[in-house]
Design a protein around this motif. Sequence first.
Motif, PDB file in Angstrom:
ATOM      1  N   ILE A   1     -21.246 -36.792  25.586  1.00  0.00           N
ATOM      2  CA  ILE A   1     -21.053 -37.577  24.359  1.00  0.00           C
ATOM      3  C   ILE A   1     -19.679 -37.225  23.820  1.00  0.00           C
ATOM      4  O   ILE A   1     -19.470 -36.156  23.257  1.00  0.00           O
ATOM      5  CB  ILE A   1     -22.161 -37.282  23.335  1.00  0.00           C
ATOM      6  CG1 ILE A   1     -23.523 -37.627  23.942  1.00  0.00           C
ATOM      7  CG2 ILE A   1     -21.926 -38.074  22.054  1.00  0.00           C
ATOM      8  CD1 ILE A   1     -24.685 -37.431  23.002  1.00  0.00           C
ATOM      9  N   THR A   2     -18.743 -38.104  24.045  1.00  0.00           N
ATOM     10  CA  THR A   2     -17.376 -37.877  23.585  1.00  0.00           C
ATOM     11  C   THR A   2     -17.134 -38.683  22.316  1.00  0.00           C
ATOM     12  O   THR A   2     -18.039 -39.358  21.822  1.00  0.00           O
ATOM     13  CB  THR A   2     -16.379 -38.311  24.666  1.00  0.00           C
ATOM     14  OG1 THR A   2     -16.661 -39.678  24.976  1.00  0.00           O
ATOM     15  CG2 THR A   2     -16.516 -37.487  25.917  1.00  0.00           C
ATOM     16  N   THR A   3     -15.927 -38.634  21.804  1.00  0.00           N
ATOM     17  CA  THR A   3     -15.618 -39.309  20.541  1.00  0.00           C
ATOM     18  C   THR A   3     -15.815 -40.819  20.646  1.00  0.00           C
ATOM     19  O   THR A   3     -16.102 -41.472  19.666  1.00  0.00           O
ATOM     20  CB  THR A   3     -14.169 -38.998  20.129  1.00  0.00           C
ATOM     21  OG1 THR A   3     -13.930 -37.642  20.470  1.00  0.00           O
ATOM     22  CG2 THR A   3     -13.959 -39.173  18.670  1.00  0.00           C
ATOM     23  N   GLY A   4     -15.657 -41.373  21.845  1.00  0.00           N
ATOM     24  CA  GLY A   4     -15.792 -42.819  21.987  1.00  0.00           C
ATOM     25  C   GLY A   4     -17.138 -43.246  22.554  1.00  0.00           C
ATOM     26  O   GLY A   4     -17.273 -44.371  23.037  1.00  0.00           O
ATOM     27  N   PHE A   5     -18.153 -42.369  22.506  1.00  0.00           N
ATOM     28  CA  PHE A   5     -19.439 -42.633  23.158  1.00  0.00           C
ATOM     29  C   PHE A   5     -20.184 -43.798  22.514  1.00  0.00           C
ATOM     30  O   PHE A   5     -20.419 -43.804  21.307  1.00  0.00           O
ATOM     31  CB  PHE A   5     -20.297 -41.376  23.092  1.00  0.00           C
ATOM     32  CG  PHE A   5     -21.590 -41.476  23.843  1.00  0.00           C
ATOM     33  CD1 PHE A   5     -21.598 -41.470  25.228  1.00  0.00           C
ATOM     34  CD2 PHE A   5     -22.798 -41.574  23.165  1.00  0.00           C
ATOM     35  CE1 PHE A   5     -22.790 -41.549  25.925  1.00  0.00           C
ATOM     36  CE2 PHE A   5     -23.996 -41.655  23.861  1.00  0.00           C
ATOM     37  CZ  PHE A   5     -23.984 -41.645  25.239  1.00  0.00           C
ATOM     38  N   THR A   6     -20.553 -44.794  23.338  1.00  0.00           N
ATOM     39  CA  THR A   6     -21.322 -45.923  22.809  1.00  0.00           C
ATOM     40  C   THR A   6     -22.584 -46.141  23.624  1.00  0.00           C
ATOM     41  O   THR A   6     -23.128 -47.229  23.656  1.00  0.00           O
ATOM     42  CB  THR A   6     -20.497 -47.218  22.846  1.00  0.00           C
ATOM     43  OG1 THR A   6     -20.054 -47.408  24.198  1.00  0.00           O
ATOM     44  CG2 THR A   6     -19.301 -47.154  21.941  1.00  0.00           C
TER      45      THR A   6
ATOM     46  N   ALA B   1     -26.347 -44.960  22.143  1.00  0.00           N
ATOM     47  CA  ALA B   1     -25.352 -44.139  21.433  1.00  0.00           C
ATOM     48  C   ALA B   1     -26.007 -43.032  20.613  1.00  0.00           C
ATOM     49  O   ALA B   1     -25.432 -41.972  20.420  1.00  0.00           O
ATOM     50  CB  ALA B   1     -24.506 -45.027  20.526  1.00  0.00           C
TER      51      ALA B   1
ATOM     52  N   GLY C   1     -15.346 -33.837  19.160  1.00  0.00           N
ATOM     53  CA  GLY C   1     -16.543 -34.071  18.353  1.00  0.00           C
ATOM     54  C   GLY C   1     -17.502 -32.903  18.448  1.00  0.00           C
ATOM     55  O   GLY C   1     -18.078 -32.455  17.456  1.00  0.00           O
TER      56      GLY C   1
END
Lengths: 252, 308
Positions: free
Chosen positions: A40-45, A180, A215
């Motif tokens: 789960i990175t900062t752009g995780f959707t 997400a 994050g």
Amino acid sequence: MRALLLCLALLAAAPLQAQDAPRVPDVPLVADLSNHLVAITTGFTGTNVLLFGATNGPGDIAVVVRGPTKDEIVRRKGRFGPIWANAAAVRFHDVPSYYRVASSRPLEEFAPQMLLSSRQIGVDTVRMINVDESLPAEEMTAFRKALVRLKTGNNLYDQGISDITMMSNRLFRTELHFPANVPTGTYMVEVYLFREGQITSAEIVPLIISKIGIGAEIYDFAHGRFAFFYGLLSVLLAAGAGWAASAVFRRV
Amino acid sequence: MQIYLPIAEMTVNIFLILGLGGAVGLLSGLFGVGGGFLMTPLLIFIGVPPAVAVGTQSAQTVASSVSGMLAHMRRGNVDLMMGAVLTGGGFAGSAFGVWLFNELKYAGHIDLTISLGYVIFLGVVGGFMMAESLPGVLKRRPVTLALAARGPGRHMWMHGLPFKMRFRRSKLYVSAIVPLAIGALVGLLVAMMGVGGGFLMVPAMIYLLGMPTQVVIGTSLFQITFVTAGTALLQATVNQSVDAVLALLLLLTGVIGAQIGARLSAKIKGEHLRVMLAVIVLGVAIRLALDLVIPPSEIFSLGGEDGS
């Protein structure tokens, strides 16, 4: 790792069938994931993980994905004068935070209900323990159903029918979706091979879902021993930004 | 573009957050208000957990009040003694508020409490603003508030209280209990609702304490800056509910919006501004009130996933 998992899987299947030893070429079931770590990175959707495998002949496949368990409180609103407010609440212990079933055919077409219940295959069979005995049984059922419905609404529970693709009765594949809002932790992906209403073979593949990157570092900082300094830093950052903005705009 | 908020544990559209920050910043600059009373409900509307919305908004309020406080301090418009007493009360109120917030959270009533609090405060503030400014727009004499007619120094009961203190800058000799109580009430609102509390404190300072108007704004900003900073610190330490990423994104466009708003406010007629703000405030209040009254389509909800 693979050998260990295979042993685990065979152990799981042992009560039902104790024939194959490890390293025998003709294993009834092998399965693996395209990815053993979901970051789960900062752009995780949300993401999809491919589960694929092979069997040594015809049969039905059921896949169960279980997230880490935790307590869940279900609340029910009631009317107080003109206002709706939470009235009753039920706490369920050790509920899987994530639960997903996929199968090659509808479950009841190839497996007896007893077996499905004992293995907790299918959303309706998920064990939800409640210690409160004060509520009547039908009330409890309503709360239980609400929990499943709410979890399904959050995309955390799902029972997919016939969403495992089989090829020439030997190869199978399915996409497992993780939204997400997926909880972090260690997941267990259980793959079952059914023949004639029995579990012929089973395999368990672990999957780690974890926060990675900036994050995760912020989360760890905020929840760790130095939470106070995280707060201090946030406040100083806010104060600094407010002051800097006014200083910049005074010159413009 | 989506961004994952690490403390709120949700994915949001980054432009939605930047837009919200800019819009609320613009309004706060335009009307000279803190903006917390709009931002907190808006964050809850878009799905941020109430605790995180309130905690993050306290940090946000520090940013929007610190520059104002510094400007007023430079001009000597801050009664430091009064500010310190108000802040002391504020810390007590905010500590109690953080505790009460958690108790209500575990009891499952925090959403209701926040909504009810906002319906009452926004309803009252919006209603007063509307009553005050609408006649002006419609070219009639404005209604003066009953409070304003009384003027300072009429509260005899207040002067009977013990622990009198001298506040030189305000030229007052009053019991410390009154500013402590005002500060505490404001601190409670900061911790429970994520507002700065200026809308409550400024009238209380003028009408209840009888402070000279030129030191009121500076002194209230002084209290707001320190109490929101203290509350954010407490929320971060006790509840881990301050999302630095969310706060930073809101700040980014918020400070710019506030500066543009402040410049625009000079060009728009005061009364029209106030009616516009009253409409926004009442709109938020009505929306929140409807949510409480309309029978919900789903009467069950998941809450308090904590293991405690």
